[in-house]
Design a protein around this motif. Sequence first.
Motif, PDB file in Angstrom:
ATOM      1  N   GLY A  62       0.805  -1.217   0.000  1.00  0.00           N
ATOM      2  CA  GLY A  62       0.000   0.000   0.000  1.00  0.00           C
ATOM      3  C   GLY A  62       0.840   1.269   0.000  1.00  0.00           C
ATOM      4  N   LYS A  63       1.965   1.243  -0.718  1.00  0.00           N
ATOM      5  CA  LYS A  63       2.860   2.399  -0.761  1.00  0.00           C
ATOM      6  C   LYS A  63       2.793   3.083  -2.136  1.00  0.00           C
ATOM      7  CE  LYS A  63       4.149   1.386   3.377  1.00  0.00           C
ATOM      8  NZ  LYS A  63       5.381   1.157   4.122  1.00  0.00           N
ATOM      9  N   ALA A  64       3.209   4.345  -2.156  1.00  0.00           N
ATOM     10  CA  ALA A  64       3.286   5.073  -3.427  1.00  0.00           C
ATOM     11  C   ALA A  64       4.348   4.435  -4.315  1.00  0.00           C
ATOM     12  CB  ALA A  64       3.638   6.532  -3.172  1.00  0.00           C
ATOM     13  N   LEU A  65       4.124   4.475  -5.629  1.00  0.00           N
ATOM     14  CA  LEU A  65       5.136   4.021  -6.596  1.00  0.00           C
ATOM     15  C   LEU A  65       5.787   5.260  -7.199  1.00  0.00           C
ATOM     16  CD1 LEU A  65       6.222   1.453  -8.192  1.00  0.00           C
ATOM     17  CD2 LEU A  65       4.633   2.153  -9.996  1.00  0.00           C
ATOM     18  N   VAL A  66       7.114   5.339  -7.119  1.00  0.00           N
ATOM     19  CA  VAL A  66       7.851   6.504  -7.631  1.00  0.00           C
ATOM     20  C   VAL A  66       8.588   6.084  -8.897  1.00  0.00           C
ATOM     21  CG1 VAL A  66       9.630   8.219  -7.146  1.00  0.00           C
ATOM     22  CG2 VAL A  66       8.111   7.427  -5.303  1.00  0.00           C
TER      23      VAL A  66
ATOM     24  N   ARG B  97      -1.489   5.056  -5.737  1.00  0.00           N
ATOM     25  CA  ARG B  97      -0.759   6.325  -5.780  1.00  0.00           C
ATOM     26  C   ARG B  97       0.533   6.119  -6.557  1.00  0.00           C
ATOM     27  NH1 ARG B  97       0.659   6.651  -0.660  1.00  0.00           N
ATOM     28  NH2 ARG B  97      -0.327   4.668  -0.139  1.00  0.00           N
ATOM     29  N   THR B  98       0.613   6.753  -7.721  1.00  0.00           N
ATOM     30  CA  THR B  98       1.757   6.607  -8.620  1.00  0.00           C
ATOM     31  C   THR B  98       2.289   7.988  -8.962  1.00  0.00           C
ATOM     32  OG1 THR B  98       0.969   4.507  -9.522  1.00  0.00           O
ATOM     33  CG2 THR B  98       2.441   5.789 -10.919  1.00  0.00           C
TER      34      THR B  98
ATOM     35  N   THR C  49       1.511  16.250  -2.065  1.00  0.00           N
ATOM     36  CA  THR C  49       2.636  15.388  -1.655  1.00  0.00           C
ATOM     37  C   THR C  49       2.230  14.538  -0.460  1.00  0.00           C
ATOM     38  OG1 THR C  49       4.074  17.215  -2.348  1.00  0.00           O
ATOM     39  CG2 THR C  49       5.127  15.376  -1.238  1.00  0.00           C
ATOM     40  N   ALA C  50       1.507  15.153   0.483  1.00  0.00           N
ATOM     41  CA  ALA C  50       1.023  14.419   1.660  1.00  0.00           C
ATOM     42  C   ALA C  50       0.066  13.304   1.242  1.00  0.00           C
ATOM     43  CB  ALA C  50       0.357  15.376   2.634  1.00  0.00           C
ATOM     44  N   ARG C  51      -0.759  13.578   0.243  1.00  0.00           N
ATOM     45  CA  ARG C  51      -1.695  12.573  -0.268  1.00  0.00           C
ATOM     46  C   ARG C  51      -0.950  11.471  -1.003  1.00  0.00           C
ATOM     47  NH1 ARG C  51      -4.955  13.534  -4.538  1.00  0.00           N
ATOM     48  NH2 ARG C  51      -4.122  15.647  -4.666  1.00  0.00           N
ATOM     49  N   ALA C  52       0.008  11.880  -1.848  1.00  0.00           N
ATOM     50  CA  ALA C  52       0.752  10.904  -2.649  1.00  0.00           C
ATOM     51  C   ALA C  52       1.521   9.933  -1.752  1.00  0.00           C
ATOM     52  CB  ALA C  52       1.714  11.622  -3.604  1.00  0.00           C
ATOM     53  N   PHE C  53       2.155  10.461  -0.696  1.00  0.00           N
ATOM     54  CA  PHE C  53       3.007   9.637   0.154  1.00  0.00           C
ATOM     55  C   PHE C  53       2.369   9.279   1.492  1.00  0.00           C
ATOM     56  CE2 PHE C  53       5.914  11.501  -2.918  1.00  0.00           C
ATOM     57  CZ  PHE C  53       6.661  10.384  -3.292  1.00  0.00           C
ATOM     58  N   ASP C  54       1.105   9.671   1.648  1.00  0.00           N
ATOM     59  CA  ASP C  54       0.316   9.249   2.801  1.00  0.00           C
ATOM     60  C   ASP C  54       1.000   9.595   4.125  1.00  0.00           C
ATOM     61  OD1 ASP C  54      -1.854   8.076   4.083  1.00  0.00           O
ATOM     62  OD2 ASP C  54      -0.949   6.076   4.097  1.00  0.00           O
ATOM     63  N   PHE C  55       1.418  10.872   4.249  1.00  0.00           N
ATOM     64  CA  PHE C  55       1.999  11.303   5.530  1.00  0.00           C
ATOM     65  C   PHE C  55       1.158  12.407   6.161  1.00  0.00           C
ATOM     66  CE2 PHE C  55       4.643  13.724   2.380  1.00  0.00           C
ATOM     67  CZ  PHE C  55       4.379  15.020   2.783  1.00  0.00           C
TER      68      PHE C  55
END
Length: 288
Positions: free
Chosen positions: A157-161, A183-184, A282-288
């Motif tokens: 469930g992590k962002a793909l960079v 989230r990509t 950025t907070a949404r993309a990386f869920d912080f």
Amino acid sequence: MSRTEAPPLPEPLRVPVADSHTHLDMQDATVEEALARAAAVNVTTVVQVGCDVKGSRWAAETAAAHPRVHAAVALHPNEAPRIVHGDPDGWSRQGAREPGGAAALDEALAEIDALAALDHVRGVGETGLDHFRTGPEGIAAQEESFRAHIEIAKRHGKALVIHDREAHADVLRVLAEEGAPERTVFHCYSGDAEMARVCAAAGYFMSFAGNVTFKNAQPLRDALAVAPAELVLVETDAPFLTPAPYRGRPNAPYLVPVTLRAMAEVRGTDEDSLAAAVYDNTARAFDF
């Protein structure tokens, strides 16, 4: 002016912003110095990105020690072929390496998978395809590694960079075939306006770096102009891609305001609202 001299601190932003992609381990400053300089201009959060097993371990450790650092872990697209086929020239930071074959790639991917499970690791990347630096003999290893990273990102469930260099069609093809994570992020977005529309339709984030300020980068500015506000990020990719007028000198997270102001001009918006949107994205993309 010396090419090795760090550019001056820009005027601080009034609204906090995040650097969505940096390499603190490749910069001259200590982590503490880099974060302090960034905070002085209101760059309050950074995503530290790993490019190999060692760098990914370092990213995870650094994020664990610093609340304002979030980690992404991966084998860079150019790292996978070096693991499989060897690196006689020692181009990467590990020096010369013997070929390790598929088993060595599997072993490295298992380590990335274990790191990706950690809570302070918010992304899997930078992964993707690079047809600029890797020749035809390395493409199979690169694509296999990319597919494995997509699976790891989805499972945890992590962002793909994504690192996409001269490989737009193939990157989009593999994402479509595998099914992209929720989230990509296209790091250092390098496509044109037409590709930006494709990314927008798929809900992919597009992160713009200092090269959006370069004279010859009109296609990037055209892409930035059409990218939806809720999908735009900013990054340094430091120490690389220092924005104009400091191109060629060392980059660092504190230079985000230079790029962000240029981006606001391209989008015909004010820097405060762009900074606020970028931070939220950025907070949404990386869920912080």
